[in-house]
Design a protein around this motif. Sequence first.
Motif, PDB file in Angstrom:
ATOM      1  N   VAL A  24       0.817  -1.217   0.000  1.00  0.00           N
ATOM      2  CA  VAL A  24       0.000   0.000   0.000  1.00  0.00           C
ATOM      3  C   VAL A  24       0.846   1.261   0.000  1.00  0.00           C
ATOM      4  N   GLU A  25       2.025   1.217   0.593  1.00  0.00           N
ATOM      5  CA  GLU A  25       2.860   2.404   0.765  1.00  0.00           C
ATOM      6  C   GLU A  25       3.143   3.104  -0.563  1.00  0.00           C
ATOM      7  N   THR A  26       3.007   4.417  -0.584  1.00  0.00           N
ATOM      8  CA  THR A  26       3.338   5.219  -1.757  1.00  0.00           C
ATOM      9  C   THR A  26       4.626   6.004  -1.495  1.00  0.00           C
ATOM     10  N   TRP A  72      -1.247  10.779  -0.349  1.00  0.00           N
ATOM     11  CA  TRP A  72      -2.246   9.841  -0.854  1.00  0.00           C
ATOM     12  C   TRP A  72      -2.171   9.606  -2.367  1.00  0.00           C
ATOM     13  N   ARG A  99      -1.595   6.160  -8.754  1.00  0.00           N
ATOM     14  CA  ARG A  99      -2.041   5.330  -7.625  1.00  0.00           C
ATOM     15  C   ARG A  99      -2.488   6.201  -6.465  1.00  0.00           C
ATOM     16  N   PHE A 100      -3.630   5.841  -5.891  1.00  0.00           N
ATOM     17  CA  PHE A 100      -4.199   6.529  -4.731  1.00  0.00           C
ATOM     18  C   PHE A 100      -4.166   5.588  -3.528  1.00  0.00           C
ATOM     19  N   ARG A 101      -4.068   6.155  -2.327  1.00  0.00           N
ATOM     20  CA  ARG A 101      -4.093   5.330  -1.126  1.00  0.00           C
ATOM     21  C   ARG A 101      -4.864   6.023  -0.008  1.00  0.00           C
ATOM     22  N   SER A 113      -5.138   0.789  -1.068  1.00  0.00           N
ATOM     23  CA  SER A 113      -4.831   1.710  -2.154  1.00  0.00           C
ATOM     24  C   SER A 113      -5.359   1.144  -3.463  1.00  0.00           C
ATOM     25  N   SER A 115      -4.401   1.124  -7.688  1.00  0.00           N
ATOM     26  CA  SER A 115      -3.480   1.428  -8.780  1.00  0.00           C
ATOM     27  C   SER A 115      -4.178   1.236 -10.109  1.00  0.00           C
TER      28      SER A 115
END
Length: 249
Positions: A24-26, A72, A99-101, A113, A115
């Motif tokens: 999940v980490e961006t 995010w 990509r959003f989280r 998240s 992608s």
Amino acid sequence: MVGLLVCVAQIHAQDNYEIQVYGVETVEPGSTMVEFHTNFTTQGEKATVNGVLPTYHAVHETIEITQGWNDWFETGFYIFTSARSGQGWDWVGDHIRPRFRIPEKWGWPVGLSLSNEVGYQRRQFSVDTWTWEIRPIADKQIGRWYFSLNPTLDRSFHGDSVHEGVVFSPNFKVSYDFSKKIAGGLEYYGSVGPVTRFLALNEQEHQIYPAIDLNVSPKWEINFGLGVGLTGAGDHLIAKMILGYRFNF
């Protein structure tokens, strides 16, 4: 019918450019992550099928550049290449991936998240030249254990697979932190066919990768593994490595 099934297996085999289960980490705001993906197909397709070049003893190398914009949202860009004896080193195609989280500060019990990856690949490397991947991502760290699930959906917009509609390609990862710097576990990559009608089991692609992650520094990402195909579809033995570094500009 036989030709169609061979074609399906070849479609999935040619996806081996960026072999990774997403977390999940961006990338942090103002930072740029540069990753080098490389893999070598030890056992794969040896013949040209429906105009698509073989993967046997092919080296696939990908440059991924990801920019973090805020807590995010990030955007990634891919450059795919392939090298094989007798064929030389070729540009395969490019993809872009916003990509959003859910921000970590929200304190949700599970990381989430989404992608979206859209791009082009040349016809000699895939029967589908324009594709879209939607990848929901959920992960969780529980003590030394880490779990990540990517129930991915794929869609072709130009090519032989347009009629298949949306294809379900689930991925997941489970790993254990043996120390602060070394984690090991299993990665799974699959493609089971259109969501409206899964393929027969022997036509589906299922690969298991025993993999190691080296956490040498927050700036580095190091992952390597050896993938084994569990069915007759797709490639059967692939060695892969990911090497990434975070730059703060």
